[in-house]
Design a protein around this motif. Structure first.
Motif, PDB file in Angstrom:
ATOM      1  N   LYS A   1       0.832  -1.199   0.000  1.00  0.00           N
ATOM      2  CA  LYS A   1       0.000   0.000   0.000  1.00  0.00           C
ATOM      3  C   LYS A   1       0.867   1.249   0.000  1.00  0.00           C
ATOM      4  N   ASP A   2       1.918   1.257   0.805  1.00  0.00           N
ATOM      5  CA  ASP A   2       2.805   2.412   0.873  1.00  0.00           C
ATOM      6  C   ASP A   2       3.442   2.680  -0.491  1.00  0.00           C
ATOM      7  N   ALA A   3       3.888   1.602  -1.152  1.00  0.00           N
ATOM      8  CA  ALA A   3       4.543   1.771  -2.450  1.00  0.00           C
ATOM      9  C   ALA A   3       3.553   2.240  -3.506  1.00  0.00           C
ATOM     10  N   LEU A   4       2.375   1.637  -3.538  1.00  0.00           N
ATOM     11  CA  LEU A   4       1.363   2.033  -4.515  1.00  0.00           C
ATOM     12  C   LEU A   4       0.978   3.493  -4.348  1.00  0.00           C
ATOM     13  N   SER A   5       0.812   3.897  -3.100  1.00  0.00           N
ATOM     14  CA  SER A   5       0.382   5.268  -2.830  1.00  0.00           C
ATOM     15  C   SER A   5       1.485   6.268  -3.128  1.00  0.00           C
ATOM     16  N   SER A   6       2.693   5.985  -2.657  1.00  0.00           N
ATOM     17  CA  SER A   6       3.781   6.940  -2.851  1.00  0.00           C
ATOM     18  C   SER A   6       4.153   7.080  -4.320  1.00  0.00           C
ATOM     19  N   GLY A   7       3.977   5.992  -5.090  1.00  0.00           N
ATOM     20  CA  GLY A   7       4.298   6.051  -6.506  1.00  0.00           C
ATOM     21  C   GLY A   7       3.136   6.458  -7.386  1.00  0.00           C
ATOM     22  N   GLY A   8       1.953   6.617  -6.778  1.00  0.00           N
ATOM     23  CA  GLY A   8       0.769   6.941  -7.571  1.00  0.00           C
ATOM     24  C   GLY A   8       0.527   5.913  -8.661  1.00  0.00           C
ATOM     25  N   ILE A   9       0.749   4.642  -8.330  1.00  0.00           N
ATOM     26  CA  ILE A   9       0.685   3.576  -9.331  1.00  0.00           C
ATOM     27  C   ILE A   9      -0.762   3.141  -9.558  1.00  0.00           C
ATOM     28  N   PRO A  10      -1.250   3.182 -10.784  1.00  0.00           N
ATOM     29  CA  PRO A  10      -2.594   2.673 -11.071  1.00  0.00           C
ATOM     30  C   PRO A  10      -2.698   1.194 -10.692  1.00  0.00           C
TER      31      PRO A  10
END
Length: 293
Positions: free
Chosen positions: A222-231
């Motif tokens: 979740k942290d990575a998805l959010s920080s990277g703005g990854i779809p």
């Protein structure tokens, strides 16, 4: 006459590559001239690259595709050394595969436990300040609940698990598939899963049945998805007995997946990419069209 597995092998190819020193895996690659992007297909525990065969066929004319069998799965080697099958070892293999085959923009289509490995990879890329390499993630059959029922498998002696395998088949099928799943597909998947060594499955079961560890892995993702703005998107079968729709909905909320990117496939169980390939292919292609240049 070739068996279904031999047909699958002939189509996908049989190439075993050393991905790390002393560690080789079966890798399936499809190159697409003119594309600078790549889709990585990451199977789940007890699965194989061939479970994405319909997606490979659909995607290879449009984008580069990489799939592989984790150690002990499919056509990869199966050394009888349980310490080689931990979640951390599988993560290192995924890192190596990614580093060898990544392109300008990369998308992951991952299933079940393969989603956990992918989320952990994203956390590593975040630490490396490389999340811009990832254009999106499509997660199939992922929930917030650890597979606590697998804890039993991790505790039982291997010889008893091997003896009980045929006896557990009907309950396993009821969990994985629905009444609408083609009997031929169920028989085919059963014939291949019989090759999964129980001493390996015990290691996988120990790793994925700990709720605290599962929560940590999801939080890292979740942290990575959010920080990277990854779809990201989630796809689940309405009859999945491993991760019911309610658990997948919890994952949707936790991982901040948009409502329009949450897909429930009708009359599908745990292996929607095999049971309903046309619908899953459509979802993946639409996701790629929206998120990959």
């Amino acid at each position: 006459m070739l068996s279904p597995l031999e047909v699958e092998r002939n189509e996908l190819g049989y190439s075993v590559e050393e991905v790390r020193p002393g560690r080789s895996l079966r890798v399936v690659r499809r190159s697409c001239a003119g594309s600078d992007n790549c889709v990585f297909l990451v199977h789940g525990g007890g699965g194989r690259a061939g479970q994405f065969k319909h997606q490979i066929r659909a995607l290879e004319p449009e984008i580069n595709v990489v799939a592989f069998d984790f150690l002990g799965h499919g056509d990869s080697p199966s050394p009888k050394q349980p310490e080689l099958y931990t979640a951390d070892e599988h993560l290192e293999d995924l890192k190596a595969i990614y580093e060898q085959h990544k392109m300008q923009r990369n998308v992951f289509v991952c299933h079940c436990y393969g989603t956990i490995h992918t989320l952990r990879l994203l956390k590593w890329l975040s630490v490396e300040n490389r999340l811009s390499e990832v254009a999106g993630v499509v997660m199939l059959a992922i929930g917030t609940d650890a597979l606590t029922g697998a804890r039993f498998v991790s505790k039982v002696p291997t010889f008893i698990l091997e003896w009980a395998r045929p006896l557990a088949r009907s309950s396993s099928n009821a969990t994985l598939f629905t009444s609408m799943t083609e009997p031929a597909l169920i028989a085919f998947e059963n014939s291949i899963s019989d090759n999964n060594q129980m001493w390996m499955m015990k290691v996988l079961a120990a790793d994925c049945s700990d709720q605290a560890v599962w929560d940590r892995w999801l939080a890292e993702g979740k942290d990575a998805l959010s920080s990277g703005g990854i779809p990201r998107a989630i796809v689940c079968g309405d009859g999945d007995g491993v991760f019911p729709v309610s658990s997948c909905q919890n994952a949707k909320s936790f991982l901040d997946v948009r409502e329009e990117d949450f897909h429930v496939v009708t009359d599908a169980g745990h292996l929607a990419m095999l049971e309903k390939p046309v619908e899953v292919n459509r979802i993946v292609k639409e996701f790629l069209a929206a998120n990959v240049d």
